[in-house]
Design a protein around this motif. Structure first.
Motif: not given
Length: 343
Positions: A235-251
């Protein structure tokens, strides 16, 4: 079997195929679309007009002070409009330091809370946590100020002493005139500091940043999430590879929005901090300043020149907030959410 042409006969030629041409569409919005477009355009223009009027009003009221002080208005630390010596150097540095402390504390809290709510929280708890975060964002700033004044200020002195003891070699955390290793040293030098004011502001802006990040994290593509799991990611690997890159602009956008709120916070800082009209780079030491707190503190008993000087300080804060929001919009536009994950 296909019929064959007899000798001496001529078959009709096949019609020539026309090249593929995209069909031209005609945009004919309906009445509802026209009304919505007019309302949206009017609302946008009204917001821009109000912002322009605010800027013009501040510039008009600040004209006397700016003409009198000149460029020294940006370099003078003292605030004595009655004697003709005033400037925003001290309050400007204090404002930036308070906002810096607030962002350093608030962003990790917001990222952790947003990831937990969107990725780890049980379904039955998720809506409750979302409501709590939204409720924290709606709490008036005076409540946070009272919390910082009566509860936080007395309980964070030990942390301030610890920071100055072990990190005092960094100029930002040094306390002048006090040996933090002396057990008899008074804790009064750590009260009403930029550090405490920054913590109070961090509690105000963290829910706003968290709400934006949570909304962006929740929009990460389900297909890419499942693809990451199919490749064996945790799950953490999915977050690092998908969720965080996708949400970079929102962050980035949420952080800059929180920074804009931190720069303009007034009541919370006014209640906690002890105003010092000198550049105070030591954030854990007693005393600090901010532009908004200066306006709240001096407006009541200001002379006409003092009011003009306060308007000039407000104009500087207004322009600084505009620049921050402009930079945030540019960064978000260049780092669209999902761009990294779609590559």
């Amino acid at each position: 079997m296909a019929p064959s042409a007899a000798a001496g006969t001529t078959l009709p030629s096949a019609p020539e195929e026309s090249p593929d041409v995209p069909r031209r569409t005609v945009d004919r919005p309906g009445p509802a679309d026209l009304v919505f477009r007019a309302v949206a355009r009017s609302g946008g223009l009204l917001v821009l007009a109000i912002m322009a009027l605010v800027g013009v009003f501040l510039a008009y009221r600040a004209l006397d002070a700016i003409e009198f002080a000149g460029w020294s208005f940006l370099s003078e630390q003292r605030w004595e409009p009655e004697s003709g010596r005033f400037g925003i150097a001290a309050v400007l540095v204090g404002t930036l330091l308070i906002a810096l402390v607030a962002i350093v504390i608030a962003v990790p809290l917001a990222i952790g809370a947003a990831l937990y709510i969107s990725e780890y929280a049980p379904r039955r708890m998720k809506q409750t946590l979302v409501s709590l975060v939204d409720l924290m964002a709606a709490v008036p700033s005076v409540v946070y100020g009272l919390w910082g004044l009566f509860l936080l200020q007395g309980n964070v002195l030990g942390l301030s002493r610890w920071i100055s003891t072990y990190f005092g070699w960094i100029p930002l955390f040094r306390v002048d005139g006090v040996d933090p290793r002396d057990p008899l040293a008074t804790d009064s030098v750590y009260t009403s500091s930029t550090f405490i004011a920054g913590i109070v502001v961090a509690m105000m802006v963290a829910p706003i940043i968290c709400s934006i990040m949570r909304e962006v994290f929740a929009q990460a593509p389900a297909g890419e999430r499942e693809g990451a799991y199919a490749l064996g990611a945790t799950r953490w690997g999915m977050i690092r590879s998908v969720v965080l890159p996708f949400g970079k602009g929102g962050m980035i956008g949420g952080t800059m929005l929180g920074l804009g709120r931190a720069l303009g916070e007034t009541i919370g800082v006014y209640l906690v901090i002890s105003m010092v009209f000198a550049i105070q780079p030591n954030i854990v030491q007693n005393g600090g300043s901010s532009v908004a707190a200066l306006i709240a503190l001096r407006y009541g008993d200001a002379t006409p020149m003092g009011i003009s000087a306060l308007m000039a300080a407000g104009l500087a804060l207004f322009l600084m907030t505009l620049v921050v929001n402009f930079i945030a919009s540019s960064i978000v536009a260049r780092s669209r959410s999902g761009a990294a994950s779609e590559a």
